[in-house]
Design an enzyme around this catalytic site. Sequence first.
Site, PDB file in Angstrom:
ATOM      1  CG  ASN A   9     -16.203 -11.494 -11.003  1.00  0.00           C
ATOM      2  OD1 ASN A   9     -15.043 -11.425 -11.391  1.00  0.00           O
ATOM      3  ND2 ASN A   9     -16.704 -10.680 -10.085  1.00  0.00           N
ATOM      4  CD1 TRP A  10     -13.783 -17.414 -13.344  1.00  0.00           C
ATOM      5  CD2 TRP A  10     -11.703 -17.547 -14.152  1.00  0.00           C
ATOM      6  NE1 TRP A  10     -13.792 -18.355 -14.337  1.00  0.00           N
ATOM      7  CE2 TRP A  10     -12.523 -18.465 -14.859  1.00  0.00           C
ATOM      8  CE3 TRP A  10     -10.359 -17.452 -14.496  1.00  0.00           C
ATOM      9  CZ2 TRP A  10     -12.041 -19.281 -15.878  1.00  0.00           C
ATOM     10  CZ3 TRP A  10      -9.874 -18.263 -15.515  1.00  0.00           C
ATOM     11  CH2 TRP A  10     -10.700 -19.175 -16.194  1.00  0.00           C
ATOM     12  CE  LYS A  11     -16.509 -12.035  -6.783  1.00  0.00           C
ATOM     13  NZ  LYS A  11     -17.210 -11.827  -5.516  1.00  0.00           N
ATOM     14  CG  HIS A  96     -17.951  -6.760  -8.455  1.00  0.00           C
ATOM     15  ND1 HIS A  96     -17.691  -6.891  -7.110  1.00  0.00           N
ATOM     16  CD2 HIS A  96     -18.550  -7.914  -8.843  1.00  0.00           C
ATOM     17  CE1 HIS A  96     -18.109  -8.082  -6.700  1.00  0.00           C
ATOM     18  NE2 HIS A  96     -18.635  -8.718  -7.730  1.00  0.00           N
ATOM     19  CD  GLU A  98     -15.644  -8.639  -4.612  1.00  0.00           C
ATOM     20  OE1 GLU A  98     -16.217  -9.587  -4.053  1.00  0.00           O
ATOM     21  OE2 GLU A  98     -14.976  -8.766  -5.655  1.00  0.00           O
ATOM     22  CD  GLU A 168     -22.248  -6.618  -7.312  1.00  0.00           C
ATOM     23  OE1 GLU A 168     -21.633  -7.678  -7.421  1.00  0.00           O
ATOM     24  OE2 GLU A 168     -21.698  -5.519  -7.113  1.00  0.00           O
ATOM     25  N   GLY A 174     -20.656 -13.828  -1.291  1.00  0.00           N
ATOM     26  CA  GLY A 174     -19.654 -14.580  -0.552  1.00  0.00           C
ATOM     27  C   GLY A 174     -20.007 -14.820   0.904  1.00  0.00           C
ATOM     28  CB  SER A 214     -24.692 -16.604  -2.158  1.00  0.00           C
ATOM     29  OG  SER A 214     -23.684 -15.963  -1.405  1.00  0.00           O
ATOM     30  N   GLY A 235     -19.822 -15.841  -8.757  1.00  0.00           N
ATOM     31  CA  GLY A 235     -18.484 -15.691  -8.200  1.00  0.00           C
ATOM     32  C   GLY A 235     -17.878 -17.039  -7.865  1.00  0.00           C
ATOM     33  N   GLY A 236     -17.961 -17.433  -6.597  1.00  0.00           N
ATOM     34  CA  GLY A 236     -17.316 -18.658  -6.119  1.00  0.00           C
ATOM     35  C   GLY A 236     -17.638 -19.896  -6.932  1.00  0.00           C
TER      36      GLY A 236
END
Length: 252
Positions: A9-11, A96, A98, A168, A174, A214, A235-236
């Site tokens: 997921n590049w966000k 998600h 967010e 999640e 993050g 993470s 994610g990251g």
Amino acid sequence: MRKKIVAGNWKMNLNLQEGVALANELKDALAAEKPNCDVIICTPFIHLATVAGITEGTVIGLGAENCADKEKGAYTGEVSAAQVKSTGAQYVILGHSERRAYYGETAEILKEKVNLALANGLKVIFCIGEVLEEREANKQNEVVGAQLADSLFDLTEEQLSNVILAYEPVWAIGTGKTATAEQAQDMHAFIRGCIAGNFGEKAAEEISILYGGSCKPSNAKEIFSKPDVDGGLIGGAALKCADFKGIIDAWN
């Protein structure tokens, strides 16, 4: 046999040129060494049509990070499920944390999005998870069970076969904190039990449940080794080819 999946997921990261470069790098890396799992990258809307040309005919699936809860019309700035599908994408992330936290997406809104995505031939990666206060109050099962029931339990078993779940723990996204492999397994087993209770054992056995929070090359193997963890929503670590490939390689 449940699918093993690593999804990125590049966000809201990477401009179009950077995204194209990363997709090409990933394509080359996975062509050189075929992965032992399904690989999906979920990009910002602006990347989809271009990246679809890169991933077509490769082992990489393509998804959007969201879609609208309306079919079409005067909804400036929104992107419909049909529009996502028209780019060549096959998947969409919905629910998600967010989106829930920053944009007020409710169970009702998400239910609408899920139905529209499925009706337009997209596979849904549906996110569920608790925040730190809920975990500390030992309410995680109650919260996650309600998220599942309120948005997905009206689906047919056939519709559910096009849904991937992603657990999640919001407190681990993050933050550098990660749920232990045991915590991940406990929640994934609970989620599978919820699916069994509503859709039956066969559906529960077949649905893939990913861990998101993470996850990185250093801990992926341990997390993925648990019987109810079928992969990760990353994610990251999905923003660098070497890191993402390192997580994919945890299935080897």
